[in-house]
Write an enzyme that holds these catalytic residues in place. Structure first.
Site, PDB file in Angstrom:
ATOM      1  N   ASN A 166     -10.017  -0.487  -0.539  1.00  0.00           N
ATOM      2  CA  ASN A 166      -8.562  -0.402  -0.468  1.00  0.00           C
ATOM      3  C   ASN A 166      -7.984  -0.928  -1.779  1.00  0.00           C
ATOM      4  O   ASN A 166      -8.085  -2.116  -2.072  1.00  0.00           O
ATOM      5  CB  ASN A 166      -8.062  -1.223   0.723  1.00  0.00           C
ATOM      6  CG  ASN A 166      -6.555  -1.155   0.899  1.00  0.00           C
ATOM      7  OD1 ASN A 166      -5.830  -0.713   0.019  1.00  0.00           O
ATOM      8  ND2 ASN A 166      -6.079  -1.615   2.051  1.00  0.00           N
TER       9      ASN A 166
ATOM     10  N   HIS B 180      -3.378   7.092   2.280  1.00  0.00           N
ATOM     11  CA  HIS B 180      -3.750   5.810   1.684  1.00  0.00           C
ATOM     12  C   HIS B 180      -5.157   5.457   2.139  1.00  0.00           C
ATOM     13  O   HIS B 180      -5.503   5.584   3.314  1.00  0.00           O
ATOM     14  CB  HIS B 180      -2.761   4.728   2.126  1.00  0.00           C
ATOM     15  CG  HIS B 180      -3.243   3.345   1.863  1.00  0.00           C
ATOM     16  ND1 HIS B 180      -3.673   2.936   0.624  1.00  0.00           N
ATOM     17  CD2 HIS B 180      -3.382   2.267   2.688  1.00  0.00           C
ATOM     18  CE1 HIS B 180      -4.049   1.668   0.695  1.00  0.00           C
ATOM     19  NE2 HIS B 180      -3.886   1.244   1.928  1.00  0.00           N
TER      20      HIS B 180
ATOM     21  N   CYS C 247       0.806  -1.228   0.000  1.00  0.00           N
ATOM     22  CA  CYS C 247       0.000   0.000   0.000  1.00  0.00           C
ATOM     23  C   CYS C 247       0.837   1.275   0.000  1.00  0.00           C
ATOM     24  O   CYS C 247       0.326   2.355  -0.294  1.00  0.00           O
ATOM     25  CB  CYS C 247      -0.952  -0.002   1.192  1.00  0.00           C
ATOM     26  SG  CYS C 247      -2.097  -1.404   1.191  1.00  0.00           S
TER      27      CYS C 247
END
EC number: 2.3.1.180
Length: 333
Positions: free
Chosen positions: A288, A258, A114
C-alpha cells in the site's frame, strides 16, 4: 466548455525491496500469513530519498511522455501524508525546484491519505476547466516507511514507498477525432470524519486518549473495521459514477482501484462484476503506497501495454479521514 485530459503517467519506486521473508526476521510474522491476508509479497523502501525526491523522479517521467515541456507546466500539486517538512515548505515547492520548473509556479500540497490521487484529479481538472491553468502536474508521493512502527506486525507488513505523477492539460485541439465522452469525464470525492480514529497517525496535538507517547507519530489502523467500510463504500461509489454517466461495467477497459489489500480489491471487483482482465492489481509488488498507489498501478499498466491512448479507465480509492472517491477518464488525447 473546456475539458481536461490526462496526457501521461509516470512513476518511481526506490530500488530497495523488503520481502515478506525479510519481515520474518524483524517481527513475528510469516510470508504465508501476510500473503493470505493481504496479497502482498514485497514492498519498496526509500532509504536515502524523501517524498520530494521520489516525486521529482516520477514527474520527470510523466512530463517526458506528455509532449508538454517543463516551461509549459503552470501548476504542481502533491498529495502526501509524509511530506519532506513537517508543515512548510510544501513538498510541491520542493519538487518544483528539483524539476527546474518556472519560478513563481503555483505549488501546494493536499492531504487526503489513500484517496489523494482522486482529489488531485478533481482539483487539477477544475483549475483547467475554469481557465485558471492550462497544464497541471499532479503527484502522489509517500514515504510511509517513515511513519510505520516496525515493531507492529499488523501494520508494518502493509506499506511501501513510491511516487506516481500525471500531466493534466486543456483539451483544446487535442480531441484527435475520438468521440465523446473523452478526457476527464467525471470525478466524485467525499469524506466522513466520524470514524477518523479507525485509521490515523496521531501526534501530541491530536488529543487522542489511550495512546502512549512512544506510539505517537506512527500509523494506527483497526483493519477489520476499515475493511468492511471500505468495501461497501467503494462499491457504492463506483455504482453511482457508472450510473450517472450511463456506462456499463463491461465498457470499462481498465478498473484501477487503490492498492491497499488484495482482499479489498477482489471484494469490490466481484461485487461489480469486473473481470480479471479489466482489473489492474499491483499490491503484491509494492504494498500500500497510499496516494501513490493508483498512479503507480496506471504506470505499470501503461508500460505493459494495457493502458493505451483512448482507454476508458475507472479509478477508485478509500483512505484515512475517512476520504474516498472515484474517477472516470478517457486516457490520453
Amino acid at each position: 466548455m473546456k475539458n481536461a485530459a490526462m496526457l501521461s503517467i509516470g512513476a518511481y519506486v526506490p530500488p530497495y525491496e523488503l520481502s515478506n521473508f525479510d519481515l520474518e526476521k524483524m517481527v513475528e510474522t510469516s510470508d504465508e500469513w501476510i500473503v493470505k491476508r493481504t496479497g502482498i509479497h514485497t514492498r519498496h523502501i526509500a532509504k536515502n530519498e524523501t517524498a520530494g525526491d521520489m516525486a521529482a523522479k516520477a514527474a520527470d517521467l510523466a512530463i517526458s511522455r506528455s509532449g508538454i515541456s517543463k516551461e509549459e507546466i503552470d501548476a504542481i500539486i502533491c498529495a502526501t501524508i509524509t511530506p519532506d517538512f513537517f508543515c512548510m515548505p510544501s513538498t510541491a515547492c520542493i519538487t518544483a525546484e528539483k524539476l527546474g520548473l518556472n519560478k513563481g509556479i503555483t505549488a501546494f500540497d493536499i492531504s487526503a491519505a489513500c484517496s489523494g490521487f482522486i482529489y488531485l484529479l478533481e482539483i487539477g481538472s477544475a483549475l483547467i476547466k475554469s481557465g485558471a491553468k492550462k497544464n497541471v502536474l499532479i503527484i502522489g508521493t509517500e514515504k510511509l516507511s517513515s511513519i510505520v512502527d516496525w515493531k507492529d506486525r499488523a501494520t508494518c507488513v502493509l506499506f511501501g514507498d513510491g511516487a506516481g505523477a500525471a500531466v493534466l492539460s486543456c483539451m483544446d485541439n487535442k480531441n484527435n477525432g475520438i468521440s465523446k465522452p473523452y478526457g476527464i469525464i467525471d470525478i466524485h470525492t467525499a469524506s466522513d470524519g466520524n470514524k477518523a480514529e479507525l485509521l490515523m497517525t496521531p501526534t501530541k496535538n491530536s488529543n487522542i486518549k489511550d495512546i502512549a507517547d512512544e506510539n505517537l507519530g506512527f500509523l494506527h489502523m483497526k483493519g477489520n473495521e476499515v475493511f468492511k467500510i471500505a468495501v461497501q463504500t467503494l462499491s457504492n461509489d463506483v455504482v453511482k459514477i457508472l450510473k450517472k454517466n450511463n456506462v456499463k461495467p463491461e465498457e470499462i477497459d481498465l478498473f484501477v482501484p487503490h492498492q491497499a489489500n488484495f482482499r479489498i480489491i477482489e471484494a469490490v471487483k466481484n461485487r461489480l462484476n469486473f473481470t480479471d482482465n479489466q482489473c489492474v492489481v499491483t499490491v503484491g509488488k509494492y504494498g500500500n503506497t497510499s496516494s501513490a498507489s493508483i498512479p503507480i498501478a496506471l504506470n505499470e499498466a501503461y508500460e505493459n501495454g494495457r493502458l493505451k491512448n483512448g482507454s476508458l479507465i475507472l479509478l477508485d480509492a478509500f483512505g484515512g479521514g475517512f476520504t474516498w472517491g472515484s474517477a472516470l477518464i478517457r486516457f490520453g488525447l
